[in-house]
Enzyme design. Sequence first.
Site, PDB file in Angstrom:
ATOM      1  CB  CYS A 146       3.893   2.778  -6.254  1.00 28.96           C
ATOM      2  SG  CYS A 146       3.952   0.937  -5.920  1.00 28.96           S
ATOM      3  CB  CYS A 192      -4.560  -4.080  -5.130  1.00 31.18           C
ATOM      4  SG  CYS A 192      -4.228  -2.437  -4.400  1.00 31.18           S
TER       5      CYS A 192
END
Lengths: 134, 391
Positions: free
Chosen positions: A36, A106
């Site tokens: 990912c 994130c």
Amino acid sequence: MEGQYSEKVMEHFKNPRNVGEIPDASGVGNVGNPVCGDIMRLYIKVDDKEVITDAKFKTFGCGAAIATSSMVTELIKGKTIQEALKVSNHAVAEALGGLPKIKMHCSVLAEQALRGAIDDYMAKKKAQGPNSKG
Amino acid sequence: MRKVYLDNNATTRMREEALEAMLPYYKEIYGNASSVHEFGRTARIAIDGARKKVADLLGTSSVEEVFFTSGGTEADNFAIKGVAHALKAKGDHIITSAIEHHAVLNTCKFLEKEGYKVTYVKVGKDALVDLDELKKAITPKTILITIMYANNEVGTIEPIEEIGKIAKEKGVYFHTDAVQAVAKLPFEARNLNVDLLSMSGHKIYGPKGIGALYIRKGTKITQLFHGGHHEMGKRAGTENVAGIVGLGKAAELARKELGEENRKLKELRDYLYKGIVSKIQDVRLNGHPEKRLPNTLNVGFKYLEGESIVLNLDMEGIAVSTGSACTSGSLEPSHVLTAMGVDPAETQGSIRFSLGRDNTKEDMDYVLGVLGPIIKRLREMSPLYDGRKQT
């Protein structure tokens, strides 16, 4: 400005705080996978008053991943474990002056890395018993 | 700070000669090329002249095979949808490859929604299309094969002549997206068994917003835009005269300079790669080692993620990209590298350096000077590198 990084993000990306490892860490959190595109490893050092005295990270990832790692270590240093548990992904993103929508994950990773490190610390403490100083 | 632009597969700086040629068509020569009066006739003459120059570059003696579009994307859409719709009665099957530009891939996906069937032929680890698989994919219902001439991300040059032969034998139309190949590779459309070929102006130091589709005479195609009788009745819309003139000028000069320019680019590119390999460990070359665009270098830096490298180079004035600019807003790893079978962890750290006519050896030395320390710093930050050092 969708898709662009804030000045604060760029600043933390350019000069990330607390890069590295803590060899005798009280807890370590590992999240993400290379497929990912992001991996974070967060180290915390906790004293016997449950205060986080040091935090360091290593991150494989984009500019936002590095900046959120840097920011989360800054936010938790000096906080108690209970206070650190309240640090959310939104708090990290906000402290960075916002993140592009596509990069919000994130900040989620940063929160998860922090939770992981705290869980690891708790588990170690439990294993060592109440009288151990860890 | 020194500025080094190494993203010429995304777009190029328009050359001065093209801009100079265009300016009058934004000022005094403003007629509509369809008008009968002198204002119009002057514009028409300019368009005809540019069409000849583009025809020469593409290698066709017939100007009636060149149709101006708004760019490469429209040319791809026009070719693929145009043939699919024109041949609907004959068949419903299209063959393409897994590594096409999104202008082709997403057009094919759109047609799938309309009921067409699409085969996405696999590529090898060097990004070459598997010709056996391509042959096997052809059925009596196949109406179009669309395979890019050269890949934008890794630069691999596909066997266009062979594919053309296969298509011709089977009586199937063949379209190639030659956006990256035009002005970088010597070819003549007339010798390729290609029925349709797309090109773009801004990739060959011409203006943005203009491109062309080569359509071999007699090819059945339905128009995308309906309206006036522009472009021989195949593409309605008042001509972008200045853009066409700029494209013509860029095409004329590209044809003249192609050989010399590409020798220079290949030399610089190979110099850059040798420098990278000598300074940095754990790198891989993506794409075919020889059958590759002379200006393109795609390098995988192990243990790293691409964007962090791009941003760091940007801070030093160097412009590169991860894969294609069109996909850098997405989180998906490159579909090209994935199709090539590159390890998912390694697709992340791949950087495309695409050189252009402005680049010099000093530029390469500057890049080599700053790249090493950036990679070292980022690797020291990477938990993957750390894992490697311990094992």
